[in-house]
Design a protein around this motif. Sequence first.
Motif, mmCIF file in Angstrom:
data_model
loop_
_atom_site.group_PDB
_atom_site.id
_atom_site.type_symbol
_atom_site.label_atom_id
_atom_site.label_comp_id
_atom_site.label_asym_id
_atom_site.label_seq_id
_atom_site.Cartn_x
_atom_site.Cartn_y
_atom_site.Cartn_z
ATOM 1 N N PRO A 381 0.806 -1.226 0.000
ATOM 2 C CA PRO A 381 0.000 0.000 0.000
ATOM 3 C C PRO A 381 0.838 1.274 0.000
ATOM 4 O O PRO A 381 0.379 2.309 -0.477
ATOM 5 C CB PRO A 381 -0.828 -0.119 1.286
ATOM 6 N N ASP A 382 2.078 1.213 0.528
ATOM 7 C CA ASP A 382 2.890 2.427 0.559
ATOM 8 C C ASP A 382 3.308 2.870 -0.837
ATOM 9 O O ASP A 382 3.490 4.067 -1.089
ATOM 10 C CB ASP A 382 4.109 2.250 1.463
ATOM 11 N N LEU A 383 3.446 1.917 -1.769
ATOM 12 C CA LEU A 383 3.806 2.290 -3.142
ATOM 13 C C LEU A 383 2.686 3.094 -3.797
ATOM 14 O O LEU A 383 2.944 4.078 -4.493
ATOM 15 C CB LEU A 383 4.107 1.038 -3.968
ATOM 16 N N ARG A 384 1.440 2.660 -3.571
ATOM 17 C CA ARG A 384 0.323 3.419 -4.160
ATOM 18 C C ARG A 384 0.202 4.797 -3.524
ATOM 19 O O ARG A 384 -0.038 5.793 -4.215
ATOM 20 C CB ARG A 384 -0.996 2.646 -3.987
ATOM 21 N N PHE A 385 0.376 4.889 -2.194
ATOM 22 C CA PHE A 385 0.327 6.183 -1.514
ATOM 23 C C PHE A 385 1.401 7.103 -2.098
ATOM 24 O O PHE A 385 1.143 8.278 -2.385
ATOM 25 C CB PHE A 385 0.547 5.987 -0.013
ATOM 26 N N ALA A 386 2.614 6.574 -2.298
ATOM 27 C CA ALA A 386 3.689 7.384 -2.885
ATOM 28 C C ALA A 386 3.337 7.814 -4.302
ATOM 29 O O ALA A 386 3.669 8.934 -4.727
ATOM 30 C CB ALA A 386 4.998 6.594 -2.875
ATOM 31 N N LEU A 387 2.655 6.940 -5.052
ATOM 32 C CA LEU A 387 2.234 7.295 -6.409
ATOM 33 C C LEU A 387 1.261 8.471 -6.381
ATOM 34 O O LEU A 387 1.332 9.375 -7.224
ATOM 35 C CB LEU A 387 1.589 6.082 -7.079
ATOM 36 N N VAL A 388 0.340 8.468 -5.411
ATOM 37 C CA VAL A 388 -0.584 9.596 -5.258
ATOM 38 C C VAL A 388 0.199 10.881 -4.995
ATOM 39 O O VAL A 388 -0.067 11.925 -5.607
ATOM 40 C CB VAL A 388 -1.582 9.317 -4.109
ATOM 41 N N MET A 389 1.169 10.824 -4.096
ATOM 42 C CA MET A 389 1.990 11.999 -3.790
ATOM 43 C C MET A 389 2.722 12.492 -5.032
ATOM 44 O O MET A 389 2.750 13.689 -5.321
ATOM 45 C CB MET A 389 2.995 11.662 -2.681
#
Length: 661
Positions: A381-389
């Motif tokens: 999930p942290d990869l997707r959160f970073a993608l949003v950022m």
Amino acid sequence: MSDILTPEHEPDGEIAVIPVTDFRNAADQFEHRLPPLSATTRAEEYLTDHPDVHLSLKQVRRLVQGAVEPGQLEGIRIERHRVETGWLMVMTYRVYSPMISLAIENDRLLAEASYAADPHAAGGRKALAMPEPHITDAVLVHTADYNDILESVDRSAQRVLIDNPQEVGERLVERPLMLVPSTFTSDHGQPTDDLTAVDGNCRLSYCYHRIPVQRGWLDDSLIGAPSKETVRLRPSHLMRMSLHARRELVRKAVKAAHKRLAAPRTGTSADIKARNQAAMTLNAMTVPVQAIVGYRDDDPHRGMQRFPTAVRALLMRMNVGGKPFNSGARNAVRAEEIISGLYDEGLLGPEPQGQGMRDALIGRGDVAAAMKGLGLDPALPDLRFALVMQQLTQKSTRFNALVRHKMQTDGNLVISRRNGPIVELGLRSYSASRETKSPRTALDTGCLWQDLVNESWVVENVDTDEKVDKLLARAQEKKTGAVLLLGALGMISLVMSGHLLAAAGSAEAVVGTTIDRSSVGSIVQKLLTQEGGPQLLADAIKRVRAGQAPRWWDAEAEELVDQPESWKGSTFNANLRRAVRHGFKAKNRNRTPAELEADALTTFQEKLRTSVDKLRDLIDLREQHGTTDRLRWSEVEASFSQLEYLADDLRLIAEPKPRNR
């Protein structure tokens, strides 16, 4: 959904039936009369041939046959409502409330829903996929499983009955609901089309609530069990009924209510209560609506491609009344508008990458497939959160213009304005598996730092410990993209594991000295430049993914060590903020006068920045609400005096401002 009833209050006196048409019976009293189908034919022909109506005959028939007075639709004026991408065609009339359905998803609950973006959400109750455009018609196409849709509308109805009571029944619904034709692609054997609300779930839910359904009026297959004497009408009951069955339900409910009112009065409390219930049924039987019947895009070549975006743009305008969206729901709607707008304008990349990027960022539907298509591991999930950022910290001219427009602001697109949508979309990666209240509070302090906007960076598929170590090595070589990605992933890991929180009031007491009270984004930015900071962040990424607590940086041994057993997440947070301010090597000791004064100045400047942010929040709220009246002098006089005294006192201890010669 269980048949939980909301608390009822006893009205004062007897409730009157409020006429909605000119029809009177033989006793010269108003009476509802459902028009025969023969009365709808000419209106159907008129609307089908109208150049501004972009609907099939089947969809037009649903609009007309639900009308209280279908004859008035022949020759009705089709109004044009401007939205940012074109014109929505709308007609205003009155319909029978059981003939229309609730909004498929309640946007007030977006910040609380579970999303497919969370890899642990499989099999759970999730937010539905975003509607798609129809090829030729002004219709929203819902691709989600039909049973999920039914569960969603029932849950929404029960929630609003509890959260937002309405006086429906004692009085008519007076403010129009916005409707949009919808169709469903799920193979369910039920009606494939409907007329659904865009807003007004509270009012419409209370209309259903006021309409008791007697045993036998509904097929028991709709209820799931033999019906009781009366059935509490649910949205899912209506959605599974044919157009003809809905009309028959209206006819029976109206007839039963009028029959009860025509019965002789006895004057007992039970009689008065029953008569009031019948009157409320009749008053809740109709609602004013504005139905969207067509759409013309400013770019004719786009056809109906941007129709869902145009419909969604109405939400923020509509929910400014008695109970506007809370900040979380408002940011969620804005975030989805921003991503949809970026996709429509081709700013998320060429197809098929653009659609995959949109689905991954919004976090609905088949997010796993979208992430795989982008080359990212959907299980992290942290990869997707970073993608949003990464995607929402771009700064091209077209990007900035679109986001400013969606956020309804004319000011600069500063990081504080980007923060809300990023937080809402990012937290969807954890919506089903973790409590998000504390992380949301921490992230709301500010999860960004300026380099994320100023510099170009990408999200790599850092899905193993080995890749994290390689990312750290590149960050230590001052590779900008690696530094920013390490910071983003490290911040997400620390915040979501509860080890980087908003600064607590007791933090100084915990560590015995002052701490850095800035935003979580600012804390991570400073960690990236401190000895041991990058190592701590990289280790946090690996350990949080493995379900372990982050380790601490021992400056003397120059290595990572396990936290003391007595530490909690708040203790780690306090010590981390102390280390950011004084360094990892700093020990609790008596401070020199110069250090104490420097700390006091820093604290003052941090408080000042907080005050500036609060003033900006006030200005943003006024912009959102369209407030143009100036504040009364009596309300702000004390604030101006404090600011003047503050400036005078600061000048007493500061050098004069240099003059430009």
